[in-house]
Every structure is written in structure tokens, then in C-alpha cells.
Design a protein around this motif. Structure first.
Motif, PDB file in Angstrom:
ATOM      1  N   UNK A  93       0.608  -1.246  -0.306  1.00  0.00           N
ATOM      2  CA  UNK A  93      -0.090   0.049  -0.040  1.00  0.00           C
ATOM      3  C   UNK A  93       1.279   0.924  -0.301  1.00  0.00           C
ATOM      4  N   UNK A  94       1.790   0.916   0.686  1.00  0.00           N
ATOM      5  CA  UNK A  94       2.305   2.410   0.457  1.00  0.00           C
ATOM      6  C   UNK A  94       3.882   2.822  -0.055  1.00  0.00           C
ATOM      7  N   UNK A  95       3.939   1.978  -0.868  1.00  0.00           N
ATOM      8  CA  UNK A  95       4.493   1.949  -2.072  1.00  0.00           C
ATOM      9  C   UNK A  95       3.845   2.523  -3.446  1.00  0.00           C
ATOM     10  N   UNK A  96       2.409   2.194  -3.908  1.00  0.00           N
ATOM     11  CA  UNK A  96       1.931   2.628  -4.612  1.00  0.00           C
ATOM     12  C   UNK A  96       0.985   4.030  -4.448  1.00  0.00           C
ATOM     13  N   UNK A  97       0.841   4.107  -2.686  1.00  0.00           N
ATOM     14  CA  UNK A  97       0.639   6.073  -2.121  1.00  0.00           C
ATOM     15  C   UNK A  97       1.461   6.523  -2.605  1.00  0.00           C
ATOM     16  N   UNK A  98       2.543   5.920  -2.166  1.00  0.00           N
ATOM     17  CA  UNK A  98       4.261   6.907  -2.148  1.00  0.00           C
ATOM     18  C   UNK A  98       4.398   7.439  -3.775  1.00  0.00           C
ATOM     19  N   UNK A  99       3.588   6.897  -4.633  1.00  0.00           N
ATOM     20  CA  UNK A  99       4.101   7.130  -6.403  1.00  0.00           C
ATOM     21  C   UNK A  99       3.262   7.900  -6.754  1.00  0.00           C
ATOM     22  N   UNK A 100       2.559   8.669  -5.878  1.00  0.00           N
ATOM     23  CA  UNK A 100       1.466   9.216  -6.503  1.00  0.00           C
ATOM     24  C   UNK A 100       1.526  10.952  -5.241  1.00  0.00           C
ATOM     25  N   UNK A 101       1.635  10.238  -4.048  1.00  0.00           N
ATOM     26  CA  UNK A 101       1.820  11.358  -3.223  1.00  0.00           C
ATOM     27  C   UNK A 101       3.412  12.614  -3.668  1.00  0.00           C
ATOM     28  N   UNK A 102       4.684  11.676  -3.718  1.00  0.00           N
ATOM     29  CA  UNK A 102       5.566  11.825  -4.209  1.00  0.00           C
ATOM     30  C   UNK A 102       6.797  11.042  -4.972  1.00  0.00           C
ATOM     31  N   UNK A 103       6.599  10.777  -5.950  1.00  0.00           N
ATOM     32  CA  UNK A 103       7.576   9.905  -6.456  1.00  0.00           C
ATOM     33  C   UNK A 103       8.945  10.567  -5.859  1.00  0.00           C
ATOM     34  N   UNK A 104       9.595  11.986  -5.146  1.00  0.00           N
ATOM     35  CA  UNK A 104      11.150  11.835  -5.400  1.00  0.00           C
ATOM     36  C   UNK A 104      11.758  10.612  -4.013  1.00  0.00           C
ATOM     37  N   UNK A 105      11.331  10.285  -4.294  1.00  0.00           N
ATOM     38  CA  UNK A 105      11.429   9.794  -2.742  1.00  0.00           C
ATOM     39  C   UNK A 105      11.007   7.892  -2.472  1.00  0.00           C
ATOM     40  N   UNK A 106      11.411   6.954  -2.116  1.00  0.00           N
ATOM     41  CA  UNK A 106      10.756   5.448  -2.578  1.00  0.00           C
ATOM     42  C   UNK A 106      10.000   5.670  -0.513  1.00  0.00           C
ATOM     43  N   UNK A 107       9.293   4.567  -0.665  1.00  0.00           N
ATOM     44  CA  UNK A 107       8.571   4.526   0.636  1.00  0.00           C
ATOM     45  C   UNK A 107       9.132   4.487   1.688  1.00  0.00           C
ATOM     46  N   UNK A 108      10.661   3.240   1.753  1.00  0.00           N
ATOM     47  CA  UNK A 108      11.406   3.369   2.265  1.00  0.00           C
ATOM     48  C   UNK A 108      11.836   5.049   3.318  1.00  0.00           C
ATOM     49  N   UNK A 109      12.517   5.508   2.399  1.00  0.00           N
ATOM     50  CA  UNK A 109      12.952   6.619   2.752  1.00  0.00           C
ATOM     51  C   UNK A 109      11.729   7.606   3.231  1.00  0.00           C
ATOM     52  N   UNK A 110      10.876   7.378   3.074  1.00  0.00           N
ATOM     53  CA  UNK A 110      10.113   7.929   3.665  1.00  0.00           C
ATOM     54  C   UNK A 110       9.318   7.729   5.059  1.00  0.00           C
ATOM     55  N   UNK A 111       8.919   6.500   5.250  1.00  0.00           N
ATOM     56  CA  UNK A 111       9.280   5.983   6.520  1.00  0.00           C
ATOM     57  C   UNK A 111      10.086   6.195   7.533  1.00  0.00           C
ATOM     58  N   UNK A 112      11.217   6.303   6.850  1.00  0.00           N
ATOM     59  CA  UNK A 112      12.615   6.962   7.827  1.00  0.00           C
ATOM     60  C   UNK A 112      12.070   8.411   8.179  1.00  0.00           C
ATOM     61  N   UNK A 113      12.337   9.137   7.455  1.00  0.00           N
ATOM     62  CA  UNK A 113      12.024  10.559   7.207  1.00  0.00           C
ATOM     63  C   UNK A 113      11.389  10.845   7.983  1.00  0.00           C
ATOM     64  N   UNK A 114      10.112   9.911   8.046  1.00  0.00           N
ATOM     65  CA  UNK A 114       8.397  10.493   9.065  1.00  0.00           C
ATOM     66  C   UNK A 114       9.173   9.586  10.395  1.00  0.00           C
ATOM     67  N   UNK A 115       9.661   8.684  10.697  1.00  0.00           N
ATOM     68  CA  UNK A 115       9.759   7.984  12.183  1.00  0.00           C
ATOM     69  C   UNK A 115      10.838   8.967  12.411  1.00  0.00           C
ATOM     70  N   UNK A 116      11.681   9.459  12.064  1.00  0.00           N
ATOM     71  CA  UNK A 116      12.690  10.642  12.505  1.00  0.00           C
ATOM     72  C   UNK A 116      11.890  11.875  12.781  1.00  0.00           C
ATOM     73  N   UNK A 117      10.577  12.320  11.936  1.00  0.00           N
ATOM     74  CA  UNK A 117       9.775  13.435  12.578  1.00  0.00           C
ATOM     75  C   UNK A 117       9.462  13.487  14.061  1.00  0.00           C
ATOM     76  N   UNK A 118       9.322  11.935  14.015  1.00  0.00           N
ATOM     77  CA  UNK A 118       8.125  11.343  15.698  1.00  0.00           C
ATOM     78  C   UNK A 118       9.814  11.359  16.926  1.00  0.00           C
ATOM     79  N   UNK A 119      11.113  11.204  16.153  1.00  0.00           N
ATOM     80  CA  UNK A 119      11.683  10.538  17.593  1.00  0.00           C
ATOM     81  C   UNK A 119      11.777  11.882  17.628  1.00  0.00           C
ATOM     82  N   UNK A 120      11.935  12.881  16.276  1.00  0.00           N
ATOM     83  CA  UNK A 120      12.070  14.189  16.568  1.00  0.00           C
ATOM     84  C   UNK A 120      11.817  15.561  16.284  1.00  0.00           C
TER      85      UNK A 120
END
Length: 667
Positions: A93-120
Motif C-alpha cells: 500500500x505504501x509504495x503505491x501511495x508514495x508514487x502518487x504523493x511524491x515520487x521523489x523518494x521511495x516509500x522506505x525513505x519516507x518511512x525513515x523520514x517520518x519516524x525521524x520526525x516522531x523521534x525529534x
């Protein structure tokens, strides 16, 4: 409670254990599946319209932007692996949705970024979203549409820490995005690509940055490590519009405290442990920007919170008609609910709206002539009392004259003779009530129960409802989709338990017939703690449950029952007193003779009066009148409460004189 008091005395709230929400990741999140399909479908329709010129560009841009906005929630829940307990489902689900939301980064990269937001959260450059939440206000219009661009820089700064496969996927997607833009430019299709995707994506980014990032985090100085209860906030008030509009991110604090909870369960988690969060000094703000602490929140909620949405609901006043009167009303719509039942919506003229206003649980009487003979049938209203809609549900009854006609032949544009609403089944509504309502419905008994539940949840915004609904199978269950929608809308306050007697695939503990033992086991709380019980269904089920609840110590004034069919009078036909009755009807006094053993209604009808009635069995209340002088006794009463009886009201179909003269007023 010791921890809560300790925090108020100065303990760091981030060190206080979180309350347990009881929420778990589902095997599959069906709301996510639904909005995923909606988002993809909407984008497809928008792209087709843009390519064919079926819609103006501004319409296709709006549709595509809306679909990308919705798909972000899919991406967001996937990044927290809260769509499914199966990891690969979230990734898909994440990979398909990522392609529509912003294809500049992969789903796994977005997950890393978003979890970094939660931590910091709120921690300067360590928080990828601080680009938005920490921005000077004058820069916000420029930063909102560029929300995802700093993510690329964040990935590059951490490139050595990320898996090789993730980086290959990210750079591959970015290269594909650039190639598409270059290709469209070279072939003269850049404007088409812009309308279909590039412009809508920036519009969606603007709204996402505003609603999902800036609103929850702006002007909060605490970081997640310093105080997780004040690193983000809940935005309270106007939930009826904000919760669906923001896809529950108005309760963003709950998400930061419990990141694995699916988005549609944020509100339920907050309601379950509201006081615990307040004791931890949770950050709160109203829909219009007023900061609240625990004390002011309680006062705000009591005075304004749930009672002042943008379009407030008020307790419905009920019909202005002084008695049940008949009018010819057109049928607006006939909708099939099951193979043998329909929902019938009436088009009540504007000048009759006040007379057809109703309280939840009331019914109307349909008068229909067949072969020169008039028949009367009662049908409970199933719509919310404050909605302004008038609808009933009709289930085919073997040999039923009107029900067979309605299911087989009635259609929009036909007219029916309909009497104004009557009946006393239903709650005494109070906007400030914090009640627990338990309703039990069997078969078509769901119709008044549905109106009660819909109305109570909408008006009593601190009330919760539990509904036990018995049917043979899913195929015979009326309003199945409507109940599912209600559960999604009021996930924190409504629990629907389907009990089925003839469906082998249904869970074993929910098969059979509804009885007191089953309800006691499933309710899992003291029956006497329930504030109101509403029972409607087959007479045997309803009356047996009523008796069982009373035996269990439930006060009888908390149990309300509705019978669709009364029991014909079984008293001595020679009993009672012959009397002369003065009957007031529509402001005119009529004198009728009541023979020994006759009811007041029977005498009135024999005297040629058009007295209101329907069931003739003491179940509907249509024939209610007040004994002004003299005395009368009722053989049975299934609808009037104790206060009404003490005030002199009787069901005239069941009332026989006990004095030689009496005056009865239908008005």
C-alpha cells in the motif's frame, strides 16, 4: 493515579507511562482499503477527464489534488505499519501511495523520514518537518507547497546510514520523475502532465503541510523527548466536520503518543483515556485557536465544546400536531434494503414540516384502502430526528396487505395517506448527558432503534451506545451498511453486535437468539449501570427481556419497550360500565354512548367520529386521549409511561368507562 499527581507536582511527563488504549493493529484496515480505492479511482477519473477535455482544468486539478491528499493517509498509516499485521501489505500500500504523493523518494525513505520526525518533533534540523512547523508565518505560503523538498536533503544527509536497496529505489524513482517531465516537455505535453499531476500534487502538498504539519505543531516549544504530551496537540471542537476533513489528524497528539493506532481510531483512544491525558497536561487547542489546559478544557467542553459545532444540533421539539391527523404525502424514494424489505422516504410539503417533526422512536400510521376497506399500519421512523428527513422501513409480511403492496408496487411519485407522528418510545434527550444507552433490536425492530441511536449519538455527544441486533443472516439484516457507516463515524462511542440465528459462518458466541444470558456475557458490565434500555422486536423476545432485566434489578423506569403488534383486549366483553361520553375532537364536543364492555374508541368510531387510531392493541399510542372528568380503566398499556397515566391519559382502544359519564379530550 499516583503517577498523575506526581506529574502535577513536577515530574517530567515524558517519563510517565502512557495509558493503554486497548487499540491494536488490525489484520486489515478496511477504512484504509476504502479510501485507497477512492483515491485511486478519483485520480483515474480526473486523469481521464483531463485527457479527453470532459471537465475544465480547474475541476480536474481539484479532483486530483483531493485524491493525492487522501492517499497521503494511506502512505502515513503504511509507514507506521498500522494497515495490517502483515508487513508486506503495508509496504505494498505504501509504495503505491508514495508514487502518487511524491515520487521523489521511495516509500522506505519516507518511512525513515517520518519516524525521524516522531523521534525529534520540534527539535530543529533533526525534525524533517520543522521546515514547516518552525517557519516564520510570512514564509508559510511559500513553504507549504514545497513540504516534501527538504525530505530529499534529509535523505542525502543520511545516505550512508540507509540500506543500499532503499537508496537505489529512491534515486530510481527520482530519475523516473525527472524523465517524465523532460519527456512531456519535449513532446509538447507538459501542460497535460501539469494538469493531471504536477499542479494537483503541489496543491495537495500545500494542504497537507497546513493541516497535517503546521496546525498540530506550530508554536509548541517542547520536543518529543522533553515532553511528548506537549510536542503536538489535539484540536478540539467541530469534530463532526474536522475529523472527516482532516482524516482524524485533529487528534494528532494521540497519533504521536500511539503511532501504531490506525487513523480512524484516534478519537476512540482519546475518549477512552481522556482524563489520563488531561492529568498529564496534554496540549489542547480549540478549532478556532484558543489554547486550553485541563481545567479550561473541562469548562469549555461543558459550555461550548461539543455543543457549539459550526452547525449545532438541538433536541428536536416533536410534532406541532395536537393529535394524529392524516395528510396525503408523496413518496420521494423507494430503496430496497433486503430482498423482502424497503426504505420508503416521504416528500413532506414545507407547510406540513412542523406537524411531521418527530422525536426519535416515534412512528407514523399509513392509511390505505384495499377493495373499499381502509386498513391502518404503523411504521416507525428510522431517520435521525434532527435531520428533517421522514422515512420508514417496510418488511414484507406473509399475507400482509400493505407490506406486499409496498414492497412489490410502490414507487417514487405515488402518494400515501399518512398520519402525523405519535408514540412515546425513545429517550428524553439532553445535550449534556453522558449516558450509556443499550438498545436491543430483532428484525424490523431496528427501525425505531436506528432513529434513537442516530439521534442520541448526534445530539448527546458524550453518550455512548451499544446495540444488539438479531437476525437470521446478513442477507436478512436491514440497514447493514448504515450501521457499518455509523460504527466508522462514531467508532469511539458506538458498538454494534450482530447476533444471527441461521448463519453457520457467524462467530459461535454470536449465534442463536437474543436472551438475557447472551446480553450479560457480551455487555461485560453491570446491567444496572446502563442508563437507558430500549427494546424492540418480536413480542416474545421483547417482553421476556423486559422481565429478565427487572429481575436482575434494573429499575423499570430505565427500560423502554416497543411492540409493533398489540394484543387484542381479552377482558370480559360484558364488563365495564355503560356510560355517556363527551369526546372532544378537533375542538368540537361530541356525545357518544359507550355500551358495557366497549372501549371509548369503539364507541367513538361507531358514533361516526374520525378518532385517531392504528393498532387497536395498546401498542402504538395513536389513540391517546386525556380523561378530563369521570374515570376509566385500561385493559393493557404498552406505551404510556407512569407520569402520563397519573396525568389522566389513556389509550382509548383499551380504556373502558368506570363511571356513568366522562369527558375525553383527543386534542
Amino acid at each position: 493515579m499516583a503517577n498523575m499527581l506526581e506529574h502535577r507536582g513536577g515530574t517530567d511527563s515524558a517519563a510517565v507511562p502512557l495509558p493503554d488504549t486497548g487499540e491494536r493493529v488490525p489484520a486489515i484496515s478496511w477504512p484504509i482499503v476504502g479510501i485507497f480505492g477512492l483515491g485511486i479511482g478519483t485520480f483515474g477519473v480526473s486523469a481521464w477527464a483531463a485527457l479527453t477535455g470532459a471537465l475544465p482544468s480547474v475541476a480536474t486539478i481539484a479532483l486530483s489534488a483531493a485524491s493525492i491528499f487522501v492517499l497521503f493517509t494511506v502512505l502515513h498509516d503504511a509507514s507506521h505499519y498500522s494497515i495490517s499485521t502483515r508487513r508486506w501489505v503495508n509496504v505494498a500500500f505504501g509504495r503505491v501511495a508514495m508514487f502518487f504523493v511524491s515520487p521523489l523518494i521511495s516509500f522506505k525513505s519516507f518511512s525513515f523520514i517520518h519516524i525521524s520526525h516522531h523521534r525529534n518533533t520540534n527539535d530543529g534540523a533533526s525534525d524533517p518537518d520543522h521546515f514547516i512547523s518552525g517557519s516564520p508565518r510570512w514564509q508559510l505560503p511559500f513553504r507549504f507547497p514545497a513540504m516534501d523538498l527538504p525530505y530529499v536533503g534529509f535523505v542525502l544527509r543520511n545516505i550512508k546510514r540507509r540500506p543500499r536497496g532503499e537508496m537505489i529505489e529512491t534515486f530510481g524513482l527520482a530519475a523516473l520523475a525527472v524523465a517524465c517531465i523532460v519527456g512531456a516537455t519535449m513532446t509538447g505535453h507538459l501542460w497535460t502532465l501539469a494538469v493531471v499531476y504536477l499542479i494537483p500534487e503541489r496543491v495537495a502538498m500545500f494542504v497537507l503541510a497546513w493541516w497535517f504539519d503546521w496546525l498540530p505543531h506550530h508554536d509548541l516549544p517542547d520536543t518529543q523527548r522533553e515532553n511528548r504530551y506537549r510536542a503536538t496537540r489535539n484540536r478540539v471542537g467541530g469534530e463532526w466536520v474536522l475529523t472527516p476533513l482532516l482524516l482524524s489528524q485533529n487528534y494528532h497528539l494521540v497519533h504521536h503518543l500511539h503511532p501504531s493506532i490506525p487513523f480512524y481510531r484516534y478519537v476512540a483512544a482519546w475518549r477512552k483515556n481522556e482524563q489520563a491525558y488531561l492529568d498529564r497536561d496534554a496540549a489542547l487547542i480549540t478549532a478556532f485557536g484558543k489554547e486550553l489546559d485541563a481545567g479550561s478544557y473541562d469548562e469549555w467542553k461543558r459550555l461550548n465544546g461539543q455543543l457549539a459545532p459550526l452547525l449545532p444540533l438541538r433536541v428536536p421539539a416533536g410534532s406541532t400536531a395536537t393529535k394524529a391527523t392524516a395528510h396525503t404525502i408523496p413518496v420521494a424514494e423507494v430503496r430496497h434494503l433486503t430482498a423482502d424489505s424497503i426504505e420508503l422516504t416521504l416528500d413532506v410539503p414545507a407547510d406540513l414540516r412542523d406537524q411531521f417533526a418527530f422525536r426519535p422512536g416515534q412512528h407514523i400510521t399509513i392509511r390505505h384502502t384495499v377493495g373499499g376497506e381502509q386498513i391502518r399500519r404503523n411504521y416507525s421512523l428510522c431517520t435521525p430526528a434532527a435531520s428533517g428527513d421522514i422515512a420508514i422501513a417496510v418488511r414484507r409480511v406473509p399475507g400482509g396487505v400493505f407490506s406486499n403492496y409496498a414492497v412489490e408496487s410502490l414507487s417514487a411519485g405515488d402518494s400515501l395517506e399518512v398520519m402525523t407522528p405519535t408514540g412515546n418510545f425513545g429517550p428524553q434527550l439532553d445535550e449534556l448527558a453522558r449516558d450509556h444507552i443499550v438498545a436491543v433490536a430483532g428484525g424490523s425492530g431496528i427501525t425505531p432503534i436506528l432513529s434513537i441511536v442516530r439521534t442520541a449519538l448526534a445530539i448527546q455527544t458524550e453518550t455512548r451506545c451499544t446495540l444488539f441486533y438479531g437476525n437470521r443472516s446478513a442477507d436478512t439484516t436491514m440497514f447493514l451498511d448504515e450501521l457499518r457507516d455509523l460504527e466508522y463515524r462514531y467508532a469511539d462511542r458506538l458498538r454494534v453486535v450482530h447476533i444471527r440465528s441461521a448463519e453457520q459462518n457467524h462467530p459461535a458466541d454470536l449465534r442463536g437468539r437474543i436472551d438475557i444470558d447472551l446480553i450479560t456475557e457480551l455487555l461485560r458490565e453491570d446491567l444496572r449501570s446502563v442508563d437507558s434500555w430500549f427494546l424492540c422486536g418480536p413480542a416474545e423476545m421483547t417482553t421476556t427481556l423486559y422481565g429478565s432485566l427487572i429481575e436482575q434489578g434494573v429499575p423499570d423506569d430505565r427500560v423502554d419497550i416497543e411492540l409493533f403488534h398489540g394484543v387484542q383486549r381479552s377482558g370480559d366483553p360484558d364488563g365495564g360500565t355503560a356510560a355517556t361520553a363527551t369526546v372532544t375532537l378537533s375542538g368540537i364536543d361530541h356525545e357518544v354512548e359507550v355500551a358495557s364492555g366497549d372501549s371509548i374508541l369503539e364507541a367513538s368510531l361507531r358514533g361516526g367520529l374520525d378518532a385517531p387510531y392504528a393498532c387497536m392493541g395498546g401498542a402504538c399510542g395513536t389513540c391517546t386521549a386525556k380523561v378530563v372528568s369521570g374515570t376509566a380503566t385500561m385493559d393493557q398499556n404498552f406505551t404510556l409511561d407512569r407520569g402520563q397515566v397519573e396525568a389522566g391519559y389513556v389509550l382509548t382502544c383499551q380504556a373502558r368507562p368506570t363511571s356513568s359519564s366522562l369527558c375525553v379530550d383527543y386534542d
